[in-house]
Design a protein around this motif. Structure first.
Motif, PDB file in Angstrom:
ATOM      1  N   VAL A 218       0.746  -1.350   0.151  1.00  0.00           N
ATOM      2  CA  VAL A 218       0.167   0.045   0.058  1.00  0.00           C
ATOM      3  C   VAL A 218       1.075   1.183   0.093  1.00  0.00           C
ATOM      4  CG1 VAL A 218      -1.666   1.334   1.566  1.00  0.00           C
ATOM      5  CG2 VAL A 218      -2.047  -0.935   0.904  1.00  0.00           C
ATOM      6  N   PHE A 219       1.987   1.132   0.613  1.00  0.00           N
ATOM      7  CA  PHE A 219       3.086   2.357   0.695  1.00  0.00           C
ATOM      8  C   PHE A 219       3.714   2.295  -0.414  1.00  0.00           C
ATOM      9  CE2 PHE A 219       3.425   3.230   5.508  1.00  0.00           C
ATOM     10  CZ  PHE A 219       2.027   3.463   5.538  1.00  0.00           C
ATOM     11  N   ASP A 220       3.359   1.722  -1.644  1.00  0.00           N
ATOM     12  CA  ASP A 220       4.359   2.253  -3.052  1.00  0.00           C
ATOM     13  C   ASP A 220       4.087   3.543  -3.484  1.00  0.00           C
ATOM     14  OD1 ASP A 220       1.591   1.875  -3.765  1.00  0.00           O
ATOM     15  OD2 ASP A 220       1.904   0.432  -5.278  1.00  0.00           O
ATOM     16  N   TRP A 221       3.109   4.243  -2.960  1.00  0.00           N
ATOM     17  CA  TRP A 221       2.774   5.460  -3.529  1.00  0.00           C
ATOM     18  C   TRP A 221       4.038   6.384  -3.085  1.00  0.00           C
ATOM     19  CZ3 TRP A 221       2.953   9.412   0.163  1.00  0.00           C
ATOM     20  CH2 TRP A 221       2.726   8.768   1.562  1.00  0.00           C
ATOM     21  N   ILE A 222       4.769   6.165  -2.032  1.00  0.00           N
ATOM     22  CA  ILE A 222       5.961   6.792  -1.607  1.00  0.00           C
ATOM     23  C   ILE A 222       6.977   6.700  -2.879  1.00  0.00           C
ATOM     24  CG2 ILE A 222       7.635   7.220  -0.124  1.00  0.00           C
ATOM     25  CD1 ILE A 222       5.998   5.816   2.092  1.00  0.00           C
ATOM     26  N   TYR A 244       5.268  16.623   3.742  1.00  0.00           N
ATOM     27  CA  TYR A 244       4.037  16.103   2.851  1.00  0.00           C
ATOM     28  C   TYR A 244       3.688  14.464   2.953  1.00  0.00           C
ATOM     29  CZ  TYR A 244       1.474  14.864  -1.357  1.00  0.00           C
ATOM     30  OH  TYR A 244       0.601  14.209  -2.179  1.00  0.00           O
ATOM     31  N   ILE A 245       5.032  13.704   3.029  1.00  0.00           N
ATOM     32  CA  ILE A 245       5.078  12.561   2.989  1.00  0.00           C
ATOM     33  C   ILE A 245       4.602  11.858   4.292  1.00  0.00           C
ATOM     34  CG2 ILE A 245       6.372  10.328   2.984  1.00  0.00           C
ATOM     35  CD1 ILE A 245       5.969  11.492   0.274  1.00  0.00           C
ATOM     36  N   LEU A 246       4.878  12.494   5.454  1.00  0.00           N
ATOM     37  CA  LEU A 246       4.514  12.017   6.754  1.00  0.00           C
ATOM     38  C   LEU A 246       3.116  12.417   7.050  1.00  0.00           C
ATOM     39  CD1 LEU A 246       7.573  12.977   9.038  1.00  0.00           C
ATOM     40  CD2 LEU A 246       6.959  10.702   7.967  1.00  0.00           C
ATOM     41  N   TYR A 247       2.343  13.473   6.616  1.00  0.00           N
ATOM     42  CA  TYR A 247       1.051  13.800   6.579  1.00  0.00           C
ATOM     43  C   TYR A 247       0.368  12.688   6.096  1.00  0.00           C
ATOM     44  CZ  TYR A 247       2.246  18.589   8.293  1.00  0.00           C
ATOM     45  OH  TYR A 247       2.828  19.497   9.257  1.00  0.00           O
ATOM     46  N   ASN A 248       0.846  12.109   4.823  1.00  0.00           N
ATOM     47  CA  ASN A 248       0.073  10.983   4.036  1.00  0.00           C
ATOM     48  C   ASN A 248       0.160   9.906   4.823  1.00  0.00           C
ATOM     49  OD1 ASN A 248      -1.206  12.197   1.287  1.00  0.00           O
ATOM     50  ND2 ASN A 248       0.525  13.144   1.774  1.00  0.00           N
ATOM     51  N   VAL A 249       1.157   9.487   5.367  1.00  0.00           N
ATOM     52  CA  VAL A 249       1.470   8.321   6.205  1.00  0.00           C
ATOM     53  C   VAL A 249       0.458   8.357   7.333  1.00  0.00           C
ATOM     54  CG1 VAL A 249       3.036   7.160   7.575  1.00  0.00           C
ATOM     55  CG2 VAL A 249       3.849   7.905   5.611  1.00  0.00           C
ATOM     56  N   THR A 296      11.370   3.709   1.270  1.00  0.00           N
ATOM     57  CA  THR A 296      12.023   4.678   1.067  1.00  0.00           C
ATOM     58  C   THR A 296      13.368   4.369   0.390  1.00  0.00           C
ATOM     59  OG1 THR A 296      12.620   4.872   3.231  1.00  0.00           O
ATOM     60  CG2 THR A 296      10.852   6.084   2.689  1.00  0.00           C
ATOM     61  N   VAL A 297      13.673   2.998   0.666  1.00  0.00           N
ATOM     62  CA  VAL A 297      14.909   2.516   0.265  1.00  0.00           C
ATOM     63  C   VAL A 297      14.918   2.392  -1.292  1.00  0.00           C
ATOM     64  CG1 VAL A 297      16.606   0.717   0.575  1.00  0.00           C
ATOM     65  CG2 VAL A 297      15.284   1.382   2.651  1.00  0.00           C
ATOM     66  N   TRP A 298      13.823   2.005  -1.757  1.00  0.00           N
ATOM     67  CA  TRP A 298      13.799   1.684  -3.205  1.00  0.00           C
ATOM     68  C   TRP A 298      13.284   2.669  -3.938  1.00  0.00           C
ATOM     69  CZ3 TRP A 298      15.708  -3.097  -4.049  1.00  0.00           C
ATOM     70  CH2 TRP A 298      15.726  -4.230  -2.940  1.00  0.00           C
ATOM     71  N   LYS A 299      13.751   2.599  -5.335  1.00  0.00           N
ATOM     72  CA  LYS A 299      13.435   3.775  -6.451  1.00  0.00           C
ATOM     73  C   LYS A 299      12.562   3.208  -7.384  1.00  0.00           C
ATOM     74  CE  LYS A 299      17.558   6.372  -5.770  1.00  0.00           C
ATOM     75  NZ  LYS A 299      18.657   6.914  -6.615  1.00  0.00           N
ATOM     76  N   ASN A 300      12.551   1.711  -7.654  1.00  0.00           N
ATOM     77  CA  ASN A 300      11.550   0.771  -8.491  1.00  0.00           C
ATOM     78  C   ASN A 300      10.759   0.084  -7.655  1.00  0.00           C
ATOM     79  OD1 ASN A 300      10.885  -1.571 -10.079  1.00  0.00           O
ATOM     80  ND2 ASN A 300      12.125  -0.256 -11.819  1.00  0.00           N
ATOM     81  N   VAL A 301       9.471   0.170  -8.133  1.00  0.00           N
ATOM     82  CA  VAL A 301       8.151  -0.284  -7.490  1.00  0.00           C
ATOM     83  C   VAL A 301       8.457  -1.644  -7.569  1.00  0.00           C
ATOM     84  CG1 VAL A 301       5.628  -0.693  -7.450  1.00  0.00           C
ATOM     85  CG2 VAL A 301       6.894   1.668  -7.709  1.00  0.00           C
ATOM     86  N   TYR A 302       8.684  -2.431  -8.896  1.00  0.00           N
ATOM     87  CA  TYR A 302       8.779  -3.748  -8.751  1.00  0.00           C
ATOM     88  C   TYR A 302       9.630  -4.588  -8.256  1.00  0.00           C
ATOM     89  CZ  TYR A 302       5.405  -2.263 -12.651  1.00  0.00           C
ATOM     90  OH  TYR A 302       4.342  -1.912 -13.393  1.00  0.00           O
ATOM     91  N   PHE A 303      10.921  -3.826  -8.176  1.00  0.00           N
ATOM     92  CA  PHE A 303      12.098  -4.352  -7.103  1.00  0.00           C
ATOM     93  C   PHE A 303      11.824  -4.425  -5.869  1.00  0.00           C
ATOM     94  CE2 PHE A 303      15.376  -3.127 -10.738  1.00  0.00           C
ATOM     95  CZ  PHE A 303      15.247  -4.143 -11.265  1.00  0.00           C
ATOM     96  N   MET A 304      10.902  -3.439  -5.376  1.00  0.00           N
ATOM     97  CA  MET A 304      10.327  -3.269  -4.134  1.00  0.00           C
ATOM     98  C   MET A 304       9.558  -4.422  -3.746  1.00  0.00           C
ATOM     99  SD  MET A 304       7.543  -2.393  -2.008  1.00  0.00           S
ATOM    100  CE  MET A 304       6.808  -1.047  -3.116  1.00  0.00           C
ATOM    101  N   TYR A 305       8.362  -4.702  -4.750  1.00  0.00           N
ATOM    102  CA  TYR A 305       7.658  -5.922  -4.546  1.00  0.00           C
ATOM    103  C   TYR A 305       8.354  -7.354  -4.296  1.00  0.00           C
ATOM    104  CZ  TYR A 305       3.681  -2.771  -6.072  1.00  0.00           C
ATOM    105  OH  TYR A 305       2.758  -2.029  -6.281  1.00  0.00           O
ATOM    106  N   VAL A 306       9.181  -7.428  -5.029  1.00  0.00           N
ATOM    107  CA  VAL A 306       9.988  -8.613  -5.050  1.00  0.00           C
ATOM    108  C   VAL A 306      10.921  -8.916  -3.746  1.00  0.00           C
ATOM    109  CG1 VAL A 306      11.960 -10.015  -6.004  1.00  0.00           C
ATOM    110  CG2 VAL A 306      10.115  -8.775  -7.606  1.00  0.00           C
ATOM    111  N   ALA A 307      11.195  -7.568  -3.299  1.00  0.00           N
ATOM    112  CA  ALA A 307      12.155  -7.758  -1.999  1.00  0.00           C
ATOM    113  C   ALA A 307      11.254  -7.794  -0.630  1.00  0.00           C
ATOM    114  CB  ALA A 307      12.813  -6.200  -1.847  1.00  0.00           C
TER     115      ALA A 307
END
Length: 369
Positions: A218-222, A244-249, A296-307
């Motif tokens: 769900v937090f992939d919007w970051i 802005y990011i923390l308000y949305n979190v 926040t560590v990742w720049k690519n959504v798909y790599f983040m999913y796999v990780a």
């Protein structure tokens, strides 16, 4: 902040259906896994037929004890019907409790109390037979002990006048309350080992792993907010990018807390899985912070999913594999779910994540200065 919350609310409202699915997906996964597990357990029980030539307390007690085991599904039926189903291989085996069973037990006789029938496809006949033999030995042992107690009472001219049934009932009570057959030994100063078998089908354990994975998804919007063509708008906003990011979190945290409340009610009513609200609250705060820092560590959504999927698999292994020595104790510190699965407050990881968020905020403020 009001404008930020309103903007996020418009986005959430537009994606309300899909977001609701994601929020309640851990609960749906938990219910689905528990339903499938219960169904599989029922399918793997061995069907046997029980024929009662006489219905006495002892014969019914034997039937109930057999039916309470996880291996057997016993059904009382007539001898003719039972043998017919055995011939059709609808039953694994048939056991006939003969007439005079209760009187024979009270006399301490274990011979010729039952008759067993099986076919060439009866794979569990010997196992069930041994289970019945153990039950008979237990019952005759109780009767022998009761007769010994009564004889001692008579020899010592005691004031108590106990019957055999009263002594047997007392022995069952002592066996249940004192837990005579199951003991846990440990060295002096050593903490008692946790009973992992009890939580193998714990609804909260299934929910914890699934909700952690879904929270990260769900937090992939970051990651999407950090894209260059989107992030450029922060130069014209009154609020900085990290704020802005923390308000949305915070907005998503409120939604998750509402969902967790519904989950707690459903699991409590459906499975009797009670949980402390403080334990659930600290866990949710920690998981949201962990998911935030992880994304926040990742720049690519798909790599983040796999990780994320890989990480959850590793956490499942850490939580359920019996590690050698003190390795499990050390690895439990690396598992953010360990405290929650033990029914404790998730304080340690909460503090660590809070420090991590402060460091992230200061760094982003410096980069966007």
């Amino acid at each position: 902040m009001k404008d930020i919350l309103y903007t996020r609310w418009l986005l959430v409202k537009k994606q309300s259906f899909s977001l609701c699915i994601w929020l309640f997906l851990p609960l749906l996964i938990t219910i689905a896994i528990l339903s499938v597990t219960e169904s599989v357990q029922e399918d793997f029980t061995v069907p046997i037929g029980i024929v009662l030539e006489e219905e006495t307390n002892s014969s019914l007690a034997l039937y109930n004890e057999l039916n309470n085991t996880s291996l057997v599904t016993a059904t009382v039926m007539s001898e003719r019907k039972a043998l017919r189903q055995l011939e059709r291989h609808e039953l694994d085996s048939v056991f006939v409790i003969k007439e005079g069973y209760q009187n024979a037990l009270q006399e301490g006789n274990r011979n010729n109390l039952l008759e067993g029938y099986y076919s060439d496809r009866s794979f569990a006949y010997d196992i069930v037979k041994e289970s019945i033999v153990s039950i008979l030995q237990q019952e005759t042992g109780r009767v022998h002990a009761a007769n010994t107690v009564i004889q001692l009472e008579q020899q010592l001219n005691g004031a108590e006048d106990w019957s055999i049934n009263e002594v047997i009932a007392k022995s069952k009570q002592i066996q249940t309350t004192e837990n005579l057959l199951i003991h846990q030994f440990q060295y002096q100063g050593e903490k008692a080992a946790a009973d992992n078998s009890r939580r193998s089908l714990n609804p909260w354990m299934i929910w914890a792993f699934s909700t952690m994975l879904i929270t990260i998804f769900v937090f992939d919007w970051i990651i999407k907010e950090r894209q260059q063509n989107v992030r450029v708008r922060f130069q014209f906003m009154k609020v900085s990018y990290p704020a802005y990011i923390l308000y949305n979190v915070f907005v998503y945290l409120i939604l998750f807390l509402i969902t967790d409340g519904v989950t707690a009610i459903v699991l409590s009513l459906q499975y009797g899985a009670e949980i402390s609200l403080i334990t659930l609250l600290t866990f949710r705060l920690t998981i949201c912070f962990v998911a935030f820092l992880f994304v926040t560590v990742w720049k690519n959504v798909y790599f983040m999913y796999v990780a994320a999927i890989t990480w959850i698999i590793v956490l499942i292994a850490i939580s359920n594999i019996p590690w050698i020595g003190n390795l499990h104790i050390w690895l439990s510190f690396l598992n953010p779910l360990d405290r929650f699965l033990s029914g404790e407050w998730t304080i340690g990881w909460f503090v660590v994540c809070l420090i991590g968020i402060v460091i992230w905020f200061k760094r982003e403020e410096k980069n966007n200065a």
